[in-house]
Design an enzyme around this catalytic site. Structure first.
Site, PDB file in Angstrom:
ATOM      1  N   LYS A 142      41.914  47.194  11.490  1.00 18.44           N
ATOM      2  CA  LYS A 142      40.928  47.228  10.439  1.00 18.44           C
ATOM      3  C   LYS A 142      40.928  46.424   9.342  1.00 18.44           C
ATOM      4  O   LYS A 142      42.149  45.856   9.021  1.00 18.44           O
ATOM      5  CB  LYS A 142      40.516  48.530  10.169  1.00 18.44           C
ATOM      6  CG  LYS A 142      40.094  49.458  11.107  1.00 18.44           C
ATOM      7  CD  LYS A 142      39.040  49.276  12.179  1.00 18.44           C
ATOM      8  CE  LYS A 142      38.491  50.280  12.971  1.00 18.44           C
ATOM      9  NZ  LYS A 142      39.004  50.565  14.451  1.00 18.44           N
TER      10      LYS A 142
HETATM   11  C1  LIG Z   1      38.429  52.217  14.550  1.00 14.49           C
HETATM   12  C2  LIG Z   1      37.319  52.866  15.270  1.00 14.49           C
HETATM   13  C3  LIG Z   1      37.103  54.147  15.225  1.00 14.49           C
HETATM   14  C4  LIG Z   1      38.288  55.201  15.274  1.00 14.49           C
HETATM   15  O1  LIG Z   1      39.074  55.138  14.116  1.00 14.49           O
HETATM   16  P1  LIG Z   1      40.641  55.464  14.286  1.00 14.49           P
HETATM   17  O2  LIG Z   1      41.202  55.328  13.033  1.00 14.49           O
HETATM   18  O3  LIG Z   1      41.361  54.508  15.311  1.00 14.49           O
HETATM   19  O4  LIG Z   1      40.759  57.108  14.711  1.00 14.49           O
HETATM   20  C5  LIG Z   1      36.004  54.884  15.443  1.00 14.49           C
HETATM   21  N1  LIG Z   1      34.742  53.869  15.540  1.00 14.49           N
HETATM   22  C6  LIG Z   1      34.935  52.654  15.503  1.00 14.49           C
HETATM   23  C7  LIG Z   1      33.744  51.902  15.659  1.00 14.49           C
HETATM   24  C8  LIG Z   1      36.263  52.193  15.467  1.00 14.49           C
HETATM   25  O5  LIG Z   1      36.364  50.605  15.511  1.00 14.49           O
END
Ligand SMILES: *Cc1c(COP(=O)(O)O)cnc(C)c1O
Length: 385
Positions: A189
């Protein structure tokens, strides 16, 4: 050149500076390494970034979203309308609380929920809408909340990819503007804590009691009182963020605007060079060119699979041989066996099904160079010819 001597451009790469590494070492030496002062500091920094919002951190985005659903009182018998083009976490958490995901089709341009389809899917059992801002591109948040308010629904925003994105001049998650907004700080992210997430509460709708509930759910349902008092009256998980993760986030958040500025520059460069190379004429689908509101979490194209008579996997392999990393975000959720067994079918959302088949994430991260962009566009050109 053999593959291992080629400079490889991954589809994403975290930016971690030496100050961050030193700060992690400091926490490790401090004697307090799990949830503590750094988590509180990070929650406050996130709150400041979001205009004074109330924020609580969790172990990851998935736990954050599950707790958001619980805080909103969603459970068995309830329906939650969402998109089938997302990471499977989005709908997994709906199932995890015993509710039913209702998948509706997406807009072919934005690849996000089509609000007309959302409106049509509202039933007497609908409790919430769970939008996703794919690649950081926001939805029309005003229209989304107008629709939700008209039907008395909650909105739980899966803004996992959208920290730094905005709608109409207001950041996603800004204080007072939303119901519940969930962010992820997973490694890919725009802001990472390795793993982590946070929930933003609109305290006009979700007050102190609900913030306390989220804190309880984060740690076994536990409430402490006095020097030795403990009570557990609900079932919680073990979903706390650690100070090690939080201190990384504290350093990342200082650089977030800079990261985003660079991502926008690179996205503009992609558009220019892809246009120059005439790739749109060869059937390459481009994202919406929203430089003002998207945080450019990813740069995603769609491939003209029918014209090329070649599979996406095959093209990804060719690109990899040329030193270009790519990713698929995402295959349609309703195509997964678990979801098929529950009776869902990709064909019921044809636009999403086509996007799930043809979408490809190409490299975009703040430390990429213009030369890297040239290499990606050159390799794409070859694959499309
Ligand atoms: C990364 C992501 C998640 C989950 O987040 P985690 O921190 O990996 O549990 C959920 N929804 C979307 C759209 C994502 O990109």
């Amino acid at each position: 050149m053999s593959q291992d001597t080629l400079p490889f451009i991954p589809f994403t790469k975290p930016t971690i500076d030496e100050a961050t590494i030193a700060a992690v070492a400091d926490v490790l030496r401090s004697g307090w390494i799990t949830s503590g002062p750094k988590v509180l500091e990070f929650e406050n920094a996130l709150g400041d970034y979001l205009g004074g919002a109330t924020v609580r951190c969790f172990a990851n985005g998935t736990a954050t979203m599950k707790i958001a659903l619980q805080v909103a009182g969603i459970g068995p018998g309830d329906e939650v309308i969402t998109t089938p083009i997302s990471w499977v976490a989005t709908s997994n958490v709906i199932l995890a609380v015993g509710a039913k995901p209702i998948f509706v089709d997406v807009d072919p341009q934005t690849r996000n929920l089509d609000l007309n389809q959302v409106a049509k899917a509202i039933s007497k059992n609908t409790k919430a809408i769970m939008p996703v801002y794919l690649a950081g591109l926001p939805l029309d948040v005003d229209a989304l909340y107008a629709l939700a308010n008209q039907h008395g629904l909650r909105v739980i925003e899966d803004a996992a990819q959208a920290l730094g994105s905005s709608w109409n001049g207001t950041r996603i998650g800004h204080a007072g503007k939303h119901d519940l907004v969930s962010f992820s700080f997973q490694a890919n992210k725009n802001l990472t804590t390795i793993e982590g997430g946070c929930l933003v509460f609109n305290t006009e709708r979700f007050g102190e009691d609900q913030v306390r509930l989220a804190e309880k759910l984060r740690l076994q349902g536990l409430v402490r009182s006095g020097p030795d008092g403990m009570e557990v009256d609900i079932l919680g998980g073990k979903d706390n963020l650690t100070d090690i993760n939080a201190v990384i986030g504290l350093h990342q958040i200082k650089q977030l605007d800079q990261f985003q500025k660079r991502r926008i520059e690179l996205a503009k460069e992609y558009f220019q060079k892809i246009t120059q190379a005439g790739l749109a004429n060869k059937g390459l689908g481009l994202p919406v060119a929203d430089y003002e509101q998207s945080n450019w979490h990813m740069f995603q194209v769609t491939l003209p699979l029918t014209r090329l008579q070649r599979s996406r996997g095959d093209m990804m392999t060719t690109l990899k041989e040329r030193g270009i990393g790519t990713g698929v975000h995402y295959p349609i959720i309703t195509g997964f066996e678990l979801y098929r067994k529950l009776g869902y079918r990709p064909e019921s959302t044809p636009i999403a099904a086509e996007i799930g088949r043809s979408i490809l994430t190409i490299p975009l991260f703040p430390t990429m160079s213009s030369h890297d962009i040239d290499s990606v566009v050159e390799a794409l050109t070859q694959v499309l010819n």
